[in-house]
Write a protein that holds these residues in place. Structure first.
Motif, PDB file in Angstrom:
ATOM      1  N   PRO A 178      27.709 -70.411 -11.059  1.00 14.35           N
ATOM      2  CA  PRO A 178      28.209 -70.771 -10.316  1.00 14.35           C
ATOM      3  C   PRO A 178      27.155 -70.406  -9.170  1.00 14.35           C
ATOM      4  O   PRO A 178      26.268 -70.167  -9.069  1.00 14.35           O
ATOM      5  CB  PRO A 178      29.306 -69.196  -9.640  1.00 14.35           C
ATOM      6  CG  PRO A 178      28.647 -68.644 -10.964  1.00 14.35           C
ATOM      7  CD  PRO A 178      28.254 -68.660 -12.374  1.00 14.35           C
ATOM      8  N   GLN A 195      22.311 -67.768  -7.129  1.00 18.84           N
ATOM      9  CA  GLN A 195      22.978 -68.097  -8.938  1.00 18.84           C
ATOM     10  C   GLN A 195      22.199 -66.962 -10.069  1.00 18.84           C
ATOM     11  O   GLN A 195      20.905 -66.623  -9.756  1.00 18.84           O
ATOM     12  CB  GLN A 195      22.588 -69.646  -9.253  1.00 18.84           C
ATOM     13  CG  GLN A 195      23.775 -70.968  -8.775  1.00 18.84           C
ATOM     14  CD  GLN A 195      22.890 -71.479  -9.705  1.00 18.84           C
ATOM     15  OE1 GLN A 195      21.324 -72.540 -10.508  1.00 18.84           O
ATOM     16  NE2 GLN A 195      23.420 -72.268 -10.544  1.00 18.84           N
ATOM     17  N   VAL A 244      28.561 -60.150  -5.708  1.00 22.08           N
ATOM     18  CA  VAL A 244      27.755 -60.366  -5.447  1.00 22.08           C
ATOM     19  C   VAL A 244      27.521 -58.911  -4.459  1.00 22.08           C
ATOM     20  O   VAL A 244      28.192 -58.741  -3.840  1.00 22.08           O
ATOM     21  CB  VAL A 244      28.432 -60.896  -4.227  1.00 22.08           C
ATOM     22  CG1 VAL A 244      27.416 -61.637  -3.170  1.00 22.08           C
ATOM     23  CG2 VAL A 244      29.392 -62.518  -4.485  1.00 22.08           C
ATOM     24  N   GLU A 251      40.543 -72.383  -7.045  1.00 24.37           N
ATOM     25  CA  GLU A 251      39.324 -71.558  -6.444  1.00 24.37           C
ATOM     26  C   GLU A 251      39.776 -70.777  -4.968  1.00 24.37           C
ATOM     27  O   GLU A 251      40.054 -71.347  -3.745  1.00 24.37           O
ATOM     28  CB  GLU A 251      38.325 -72.862  -6.262  1.00 24.37           C
ATOM     29  CG  GLU A 251      37.706 -73.346  -7.162  1.00 24.37           C
ATOM     30  CD  GLU A 251      36.841 -72.656  -7.709  1.00 24.37           C
ATOM     31  OE1 GLU A 251      36.574 -70.969  -7.686  1.00 24.37           O
ATOM     32  OE2 GLU A 251      37.324 -72.735  -9.400  1.00 24.37           O
ATOM     33  N   VAL A 260      27.172 -69.274  -5.622  1.00 27.05           N
ATOM     34  CA  VAL A 260      27.218 -68.150  -4.801  1.00 27.05           C
ATOM     35  C   VAL A 260      26.937 -68.684  -3.598  1.00 27.05           C
ATOM     36  O   VAL A 260      25.492 -68.139  -2.819  1.00 27.05           O
ATOM     37  CB  VAL A 260      27.352 -67.021  -5.907  1.00 27.05           C
ATOM     38  CG1 VAL A 260      27.989 -66.191  -4.556  1.00 27.05           C
ATOM     39  CG2 VAL A 260      27.804 -67.188  -7.171  1.00 27.05           C
ATOM     40  N   ASP A 261      27.730 -68.000  -2.404  1.00 24.16           N
ATOM     41  CA  ASP A 261      27.353 -68.547  -1.183  1.00 24.16           C
ATOM     42  C   ASP A 261      27.236 -66.909  -1.060  1.00 24.16           C
ATOM     43  O   ASP A 261      28.290 -66.040  -0.873  1.00 24.16           O
ATOM     44  CB  ASP A 261      28.491 -69.136  -0.077  1.00 24.16           C
ATOM     45  CG  ASP A 261      28.191 -68.724   1.517  1.00 24.16           C
ATOM     46  OD1 ASP A 261      27.235 -67.695   1.946  1.00 24.16           O
ATOM     47  OD2 ASP A 261      28.870 -68.931   1.787  1.00 24.16           O
ATOM     48  N   TRP A 278      31.600 -67.793 -17.236  1.00 23.30           N
ATOM     49  CA  TRP A 278      31.786 -67.908 -16.646  1.00 23.30           C
ATOM     50  C   TRP A 278      32.121 -69.158 -16.649  1.00 23.30           C
ATOM     51  O   TRP A 278      31.752 -70.111 -17.406  1.00 23.30           O
ATOM     52  CB  TRP A 278      30.678 -67.458 -15.752  1.00 23.30           C
ATOM     53  CG  TRP A 278      31.218 -67.699 -14.000  1.00 23.30           C
ATOM     54  CD1 TRP A 278      31.708 -67.273 -13.613  1.00 23.30           C
ATOM     55  CD2 TRP A 278      32.250 -68.998 -13.377  1.00 23.30           C
ATOM     56  NE1 TRP A 278      33.187 -67.131 -12.304  1.00 23.30           N
ATOM     57  CE2 TRP A 278      32.593 -68.750 -12.607  1.00 23.30           C
ATOM     58  CE3 TRP A 278      31.164 -69.754 -13.918  1.00 23.30           C
ATOM     59  CZ2 TRP A 278      32.721 -69.742 -11.407  1.00 23.30           C
ATOM     60  CZ3 TRP A 278      31.388 -70.975 -12.823  1.00 23.30           C
ATOM     61  CH2 TRP A 278      32.388 -71.193 -11.635  1.00 23.30           C
ATOM     62  N   GLY A 319      30.756 -64.361  -0.585  1.00 27.50           N
ATOM     63  CA  GLY A 319      31.312 -64.116  -1.671  1.00 27.50           C
ATOM     64  C   GLY A 319      31.884 -65.512  -2.322  1.00 27.50           C
ATOM     65  O   GLY A 319      32.156 -65.119  -3.772  1.00 27.50           O
ATOM     66  N   VAL A 333      33.236 -63.585  -9.510  1.00 27.74           N
ATOM     67  CA  VAL A 333      31.998 -63.209  -9.180  1.00 27.74           C
ATOM     68  C   VAL A 333      31.865 -62.104  -8.485  1.00 27.74           C
ATOM     69  O   VAL A 333      32.605 -61.324  -7.944  1.00 27.74           O
ATOM     70  CB  VAL A 333      30.787 -64.446  -9.031  1.00 27.74           C
ATOM     71  CG1 VAL A 333      30.992 -65.773  -9.772  1.00 27.74           C
ATOM     72  CG2 VAL A 333      31.402 -64.574  -7.131  1.00 27.74           C
ATOM     73  N   LEU A 349      24.979 -61.440 -10.223  1.00 30.70           N
ATOM     74  CA  LEU A 349      26.909 -62.539  -9.945  1.00 30.70           C
ATOM     75  C   LEU A 349      27.479 -62.899 -10.929  1.00 30.70           C
ATOM     76  O   LEU A 349      28.488 -62.940 -10.617  1.00 30.70           O
ATOM     77  CB  LEU A 349      26.334 -64.184  -9.010  1.00 30.70           C
ATOM     78  CG  LEU A 349      24.634 -63.571  -7.764  1.00 30.70           C
ATOM     79  CD1 LEU A 349      24.772 -65.244  -7.570  1.00 30.70           C
ATOM     80  CD2 LEU A 349      25.358 -62.915  -6.936  1.00 30.70           C
ATOM     81  N   ALA A 350      27.366 -63.507 -12.559  1.00 29.39           N
ATOM     82  CA  ALA A 350      28.621 -63.987 -13.093  1.00 29.39           C
ATOM     83  C   ALA A 350      28.132 -63.775 -14.912  1.00 29.39           C
ATOM     84  O   ALA A 350      26.429 -63.919 -15.034  1.00 29.39           O
ATOM     85  CB  ALA A 350      28.489 -65.487 -13.005  1.00 29.39           C
ATOM     86  N   VAL A 395      32.562 -69.089  -4.267  1.00 27.04           N
ATOM     87  CA  VAL A 395      31.843 -69.950  -5.501  1.00 27.04           C
ATOM     88  C   VAL A 395      31.645 -71.314  -4.194  1.00 27.04           C
ATOM     89  O   VAL A 395      33.061 -71.402  -4.318  1.00 27.04           O
ATOM     90  CB  VAL A 395      32.021 -70.113  -6.452  1.00 27.04           C
ATOM     91  CG1 VAL A 395      31.646 -71.067  -7.268  1.00 27.04           C
ATOM     92  CG2 VAL A 395      32.246 -68.077  -7.593  1.00 27.04           C
TER      93      VAL A 395
END
Length: 404
Positions: A16, A240, A257, A304, A18-19, A249, A23, A255, A244-245, A25
């Motif tokens: 993923p 990434q 964060v 999502e 991730v922002d 995954w 938090g 995820v 985080l994952a 994806v």
């Protein structure tokens, strides 16, 4: 069913993007295994070691069914890219897909790019749903061909990126020629930055450069909470890594964060006299054709939970309509809502998009958002110079980023 059982049919692994601000994806990176490899999920991310990636692309695993050592590395690289896109399509994710391609492959000629374009198109995705990231070495003789290839992909609508920023195989002069959408830091640099001041200074300067060039920075391979917090403090928005994952995954899985809920704005954002530009807050958009049905939009939203909106685009990749998650689900959940709308165009339940050029100052975009009382917090759609969708900006991010 074990994680291995899940990964074997797809012959790919997923990571993923991730922002760290929300938090969520916002994209998925996919890697397909070398030909003949029945244990795709057990192999590490090849982008972390360009030398290993080059070897895998030419030689494959040490099995009788692998490709011969003299196999065309460009053709094998394209096959893996298409396989990765196909594996993601089988899982049903509509998030933008990040795929790595060797620089030598991009420099191989128009026939290779044409094969890549047709293969990716066969998965049912449009060009703007891909981020094609160049990896590996950039010999001086091939740099003009790589820059030309990435420029051609951009004109076709693909988002392009460069990996390995901060290492010798990612020359800085390409940043001006390519105008990438994404820059992926060298994974070793990202991991070692918290404990080594010199590498931390290098990472900070690269991220400030990226912000000034109006591109996004991805910090890959992060393994600890300290690494995440440190890179976020330096200005990285996307990340990434195993912290985080987990390795197994897949799109749709959660995820973790390890970032404080409230953070100070990064001091490394590049500010002009009018403040940061809207491009510094842009996130990849989830897009669907303007002909998509309400049921297709509902599937994308259900897959999502972090998706706040979906942009419906026309044949030229320009925003046609914008689907706000909350309003769409409310309309569909009303009496007979699903029965009435499921198989009809989702655009009937959408709103006019709110496009903003990527060069607009963020404060101007925030003021424009505030002019519509009923849609103050709707996502803005960032467009390029010809009106194509580049991503979205969440108004809440603008408010946080511009707060003193």
């Amino acid at each position: 069913m074990s994680a291995l059982d899940v990964l074997l049919p797809a012959r790919a692994v997923f990571h993923p993007v991730v922002d760290l601000g929300t938090g969520a994806v916002v994209a998925v990176e996919a890697h397909a295994s070398p030909a003949g490899d029945a244990y795709a999920g057990l192999y590490p991310d090849p982008s972390a070691d360009p030398a290993a990636d080059r070897y895998a692309a030419v030689s494959g695993p040490a099995t009788p069914s692998g490709p011969a050592p003299w196999a065309d590395p460009a053709a094998e690289d394209v096959r893996r890219a298409v396989d990765a896109a196909g594996a993601a399509a089988e899982l049903g994710t509509r998030l933008p897909l990040l795929i790595g391609l060797r620089a030598e492959t991009l420099a191989a000629g128009e026939h290779v790019l044409s094969e890549l374009h047709h293969g990716l198109g066969a998965t049912g995705r449009r060009p703007q749903e891909f981020i094609l990231c160049a990896t590996g070495g950039y010999p001086p003789a091939t740099r003009p061909a790589v820059a030309a290839a990435l420029g051609g992909l951009r004109r076709a609508g693909y988002l392009v990126g460069l990996a390995g920023l901060g290492a010798a195989h990612a020359p800085l002069d390409l940043l001006a020629d390519v105008a990438p959408y994404l820059l992926k830091l060298d994974a070793d640099l990202a991991r070692r930055a918290p404990g080594e001041p010199r590498r931390s200074a290098l990472a900070a300067s690269l991220m400030e450069l990226a912000h000034r060039l109006e591109t996004h920075v991805l910090a890959p391979g992060l393994e600890t909470q300290d690494q995440v917090l440190h890179l976020r403090g330096l200005g990285a928005r996307l990340a990434q890594g195993p912290v985080l994952a987990p390795p197994e995954w897949r799109p749709g899985m959660p995820v973790s964060v390890p970032v404080a809920a409230r953070e100070e704005p990064s001091p490394h954002l590049a500010y002009s006299a009018l403040g940061p530009r809207v491009s510094e807050f842009t996130l990849p958009a989830v897009t669907l054709p303007h002909t998509a049905t309400a049921d297709e939009v509902l599937d994308a939203l259900n897959a999502e939970s972090g998706v706040t909106s979906i942009v419906l685009v026309d044949d030229r990749q320009r925003p046609y309509a914008a689907v706000d998650r909350t309003r769409f689900l409310l309309r569909l959940s009303g009496p007979y809502g699903h029965a009435l709308h499921a198989h009809r165009p989702a655009a009937r339940l959408a709103d006019q998009p709110r496009p903003v050029p990527r060069t607009v100052p963020a404060v101007a975009a925030l003021r424009a958002a505030g002019q519509e009382n009923e849609r103050v917090y709707d996502d803005l759609v960032v467009v390029d110079e010809v009106g194509r969708c580049l991503g979205i900006v969440r108004v809440a991010d603008l408010i946080r980023g511009l707060s003193p």
